[in-house]
Design a protein around this motif. Structure first.
Motif, PDB file in Angstrom:
ATOM      1  N   MET A 191       0.840  -1.175   0.000  1.00  0.00           N
ATOM      2  CA  MET A 191       0.000   0.000   0.000  1.00  0.00           C
ATOM      3  C   MET A 191       0.887   1.241   0.000  1.00  0.00           C
ATOM      4  N   LYS A 192       0.557   2.155  -0.876  1.00  0.00           N
ATOM      5  CA  LYS A 192       1.341   3.383  -0.954  1.00  0.00           C
ATOM      6  C   LYS A 192       0.833   4.387   0.075  1.00  0.00           C
ATOM      7  N   ARG A 193       1.746   5.101   0.659  1.00  0.00           N
ATOM      8  CA  ARG A 193       1.433   6.115   1.667  1.00  0.00           C
ATOM      9  C   ARG A 193       1.834   7.502   1.169  1.00  0.00           C
ATOM     10  N   THR A 194       1.600   7.767  -0.106  1.00  0.00           N
ATOM     11  CA  THR A 194       2.017   9.032  -0.713  1.00  0.00           C
ATOM     12  C   THR A 194       1.311  10.221  -0.071  1.00  0.00           C
ATOM     13  N   GLY A 195       0.023  10.095   0.199  1.00  0.00           N
ATOM     14  CA  GLY A 195      -0.731  11.191   0.809  1.00  0.00           C
ATOM     15  C   GLY A 195      -0.169  11.579   2.164  1.00  0.00           C
ATOM     16  N   GLU A 196       0.072  10.579   3.000  1.00  0.00           N
ATOM     17  CA  GLU A 196       0.634  10.853   4.319  1.00  0.00           C
ATOM     18  C   GLU A 196       2.022  11.476   4.209  1.00  0.00           C
ATOM     19  N   PHE A 197       2.791  10.953   3.276  1.00  0.00           N
ATOM     20  CA  PHE A 197       4.156  11.450   3.102  1.00  0.00           C
ATOM     21  C   PHE A 197       4.154  12.913   2.648  1.00  0.00           C
ATOM     22  N   VAL A 198       3.292  13.257   1.691  1.00  0.00           N
ATOM     23  CA  VAL A 198       3.207  14.634   1.194  1.00  0.00           C
ATOM     24  C   VAL A 198       2.729  15.577   2.301  1.00  0.00           C
ATOM     25  N   LEU A 199       1.700  15.167   3.033  1.00  0.00           N
ATOM     26  CA  LEU A 199       1.219  15.993   4.144  1.00  0.00           C
ATOM     27  C   LEU A 199       2.303  16.158   5.206  1.00  0.00           C
ATOM     28  N   GLY A 200       3.066  15.111   5.463  1.00  0.00           N
ATOM     29  CA  GLY A 200       4.162  15.198   6.421  1.00  0.00           C
ATOM     30  C   GLY A 200       5.239  16.168   5.963  1.00  0.00           C
ATOM     31  N   ILE A 201       5.536  16.162   4.672  1.00  0.00           N
ATOM     32  CA  ILE A 201       6.541  17.089   4.144  1.00  0.00           C
ATOM     33  C   ILE A 201       6.054  18.533   4.268  1.00  0.00           C
ATOM     34  N   ILE A 202       4.787  18.778   3.942  1.00  0.00           N
ATOM     35  CA  ILE A 202       4.252  20.137   4.066  1.00  0.00           C
ATOM     36  C   ILE A 202       4.294  20.595   5.525  1.00  0.00           C
ATOM     37  N   GLY A 203       3.903  19.723   6.435  1.00  0.00           N
ATOM     38  CA  GLY A 203       3.976  20.053   7.860  1.00  0.00           C
ATOM     39  C   GLY A 203       5.407  20.290   8.313  1.00  0.00           C
ATOM     40  N   ALA A 204       6.331  19.478   7.810  1.00  0.00           N
ATOM     41  CA  ALA A 204       7.742  19.640   8.179  1.00  0.00           C
ATOM     42  C   ALA A 204       8.287  20.975   7.679  1.00  0.00           C
ATOM     43  N   VAL A 205       7.856  21.399   6.501  1.00  0.00           N
ATOM     44  CA  VAL A 205       8.272  22.712   5.997  1.00  0.00           C
ATOM     45  C   VAL A 205       7.760  23.814   6.929  1.00  0.00           C
ATOM     46  N   GLY A 206       6.525  23.668   7.394  1.00  0.00           N
ATOM     47  CA  GLY A 206       5.973  24.636   8.346  1.00  0.00           C
ATOM     48  C   GLY A 206       6.762  24.672   9.641  1.00  0.00           C
ATOM     49  N   TYR A 207       7.087  23.503  10.179  1.00  0.00           N
ATOM     50  CA  TYR A 207       7.864  23.465  11.419  1.00  0.00           C
ATOM     51  C   TYR A 207       9.296  23.965  11.204  1.00  0.00           C
ATOM     52  N   THR A 208       9.842  23.773  10.012  1.00  0.00           N
ATOM     53  CA  THR A 208      11.160  24.333   9.699  1.00  0.00           C
ATOM     54  C   THR A 208      11.092  25.847   9.753  1.00  0.00           C
ATOM     55  N   PHE A 209      10.040  26.428   9.198  1.00  0.00           N
ATOM     56  CA  PHE A 209       9.852  27.877   9.258  1.00  0.00           C
ATOM     57  C   PHE A 209       9.795  28.358  10.702  1.00  0.00           C
ATOM     58  N   PHE A 210       9.004  27.678  11.540  1.00  0.00           N
ATOM     59  CA  PHE A 210       8.897  28.078  12.938  1.00  0.00           C
ATOM     60  C   PHE A 210      10.212  27.887  13.683  1.00  0.00           C
ATOM     61  N   THR A 211      10.978  26.866  13.318  1.00  0.00           N
ATOM     62  CA  THR A 211      12.291  26.662  13.935  1.00  0.00           C
ATOM     63  C   THR A 211      13.226  27.820  13.607  1.00  0.00           C
ATOM     64  N   PHE A 212      13.213  28.268  12.363  1.00  0.00           N
ATOM     65  CA  PHE A 212      14.035  29.426  11.998  1.00  0.00           C
ATOM     66  C   PHE A 212      13.571  30.687  12.715  1.00  0.00           C
ATOM     67  N   ILE A 213      12.275  30.847  12.899  1.00  0.00           N
ATOM     68  CA  ILE A 213      11.762  31.979  13.667  1.00  0.00           C
ATOM     69  C   ILE A 213      12.286  31.913  15.104  1.00  0.00           C
ATOM     70  N   GLY A 214      12.324  30.724  15.680  1.00  0.00           N
ATOM     71  CA  GLY A 214      12.869  30.556  17.026  1.00  0.00           C
ATOM     72  C   GLY A 214      14.340  30.920  17.102  1.00  0.00           C
ATOM     73  N   ILE A 215      15.108  30.534  16.076  1.00  0.00           N
ATOM     74  CA  ILE A 215      16.535  30.880  16.036  1.00  0.00           C
ATOM     75  C   ILE A 215      16.702  32.394  15.949  1.00  0.00           C
ATOM     76  N   ILE A 216      15.894  33.033  15.123  1.00  0.00           N
ATOM     77  CA  ILE A 216      15.967  34.496  14.993  1.00  0.00           C
ATOM     78  C   ILE A 216      15.575  35.160  16.307  1.00  0.00           C
ATOM     79  N   LEU A 217      14.572  34.627  17.000  1.00  0.00           N
ATOM     80  CA  LEU A 217      14.160  35.185  18.276  1.00  0.00           C
ATOM     81  C   LEU A 217      15.278  35.089  19.309  1.00  0.00           C
ATOM     82  N   ILE A 218      15.983  33.973  19.347  1.00  0.00           N
ATOM     83  CA  ILE A 218      17.104  33.834  20.279  1.00  0.00           C
ATOM     84  C   ILE A 218      18.207  34.831  19.932  1.00  0.00           C
ATOM     85  N   TRP A 219      18.498  34.967  18.643  1.00  0.00           N
ATOM     86  CA  TRP A 219      19.522  35.921  18.225  1.00  0.00           C
ATOM     87  C   TRP A 219      19.101  37.341  18.583  1.00  0.00           C
ATOM     88  N   PHE A 220      17.823  37.644  18.401  1.00  0.00           N
ATOM     89  CA  PHE A 220      17.298  38.970  18.694  1.00  0.00           C
ATOM     90  C   PHE A 220      17.370  39.251  20.186  1.00  0.00           C
TER      91      PHE A 220
END
Length: 141
Positions: free
Chosen positions: A1-30
């Motif tokens: 069984m292919k899990r392409t849908g879950e994988f794509v949704l996971g990648i989109i969510g991971a991109v979102g969390y990557t963005f928030f992680t960078f915001i956290g790094i900028i906040l610490i630097w600030f």
């Protein structure tokens, strides 16, 4: 069984969390650069003098420093890592239940502890988690 849908949704969510992680790094630097905070505050006051005339610079700096940026950063990075581990567990349909639990757990925990800031990324993780747990391979007789 292919899990392409879950994988794509996971990648989109991971991109979102990557963005928030960078915001956290900028906040610490600030937070660690008080001179930059003073300059930024002065620019904001110059642009909107009527809205910020009550607030002073020391109150602004103390409010920024009271936010525990390291814990926020760890929350976002932890959610990102949980999503990556879940996507690895989904490869070749190895452990979809584990992946679903990781996706759902990361989504719920990050949304609660961030005060709803991560809701966009969490929705993708939550849908991927539900799909991982609920979808079963077809039984062939």
């Amino acid at each position: 069984m292919k899990r392409t849908g879950e994988f794509v949704l996971g990648i989109i969510g991971a991109v979102g969390y990557t963005f928030f992680t960078f915001i956290g790094i900028i906040l610490i630097w600030f937070q660690n650069n008080e001179e930059l905070m003073r300059d930024s505050f002065q620019r904001v006051v110059e642009q909107n003098p009527a809205q910020l005339e009550v607030m002073d610079i020391d109150l602004f700096i103390s409010s920024i420093q009271n936010v525990s940026a390291v814990s926020i950063l760890l929350l976002f990075a932890g959610s990102l890592i949980a999503g990556i581990i879940a996507m690895i567990a989904l490869r070749k349909n190895k452990k979809p239940i584990l992946a679903g639990i990781l996706f759902i757990g990361a989504a719920v925990i990050s949304t609660i502890f961030s005060g709803g800031v991560t809701i966009f990324a969490a929705i993708f993780y939550l849908i991927a988690g539900i799909m991982s747990v609920a979808r079963k391979p077809k039984v062939t007789v």
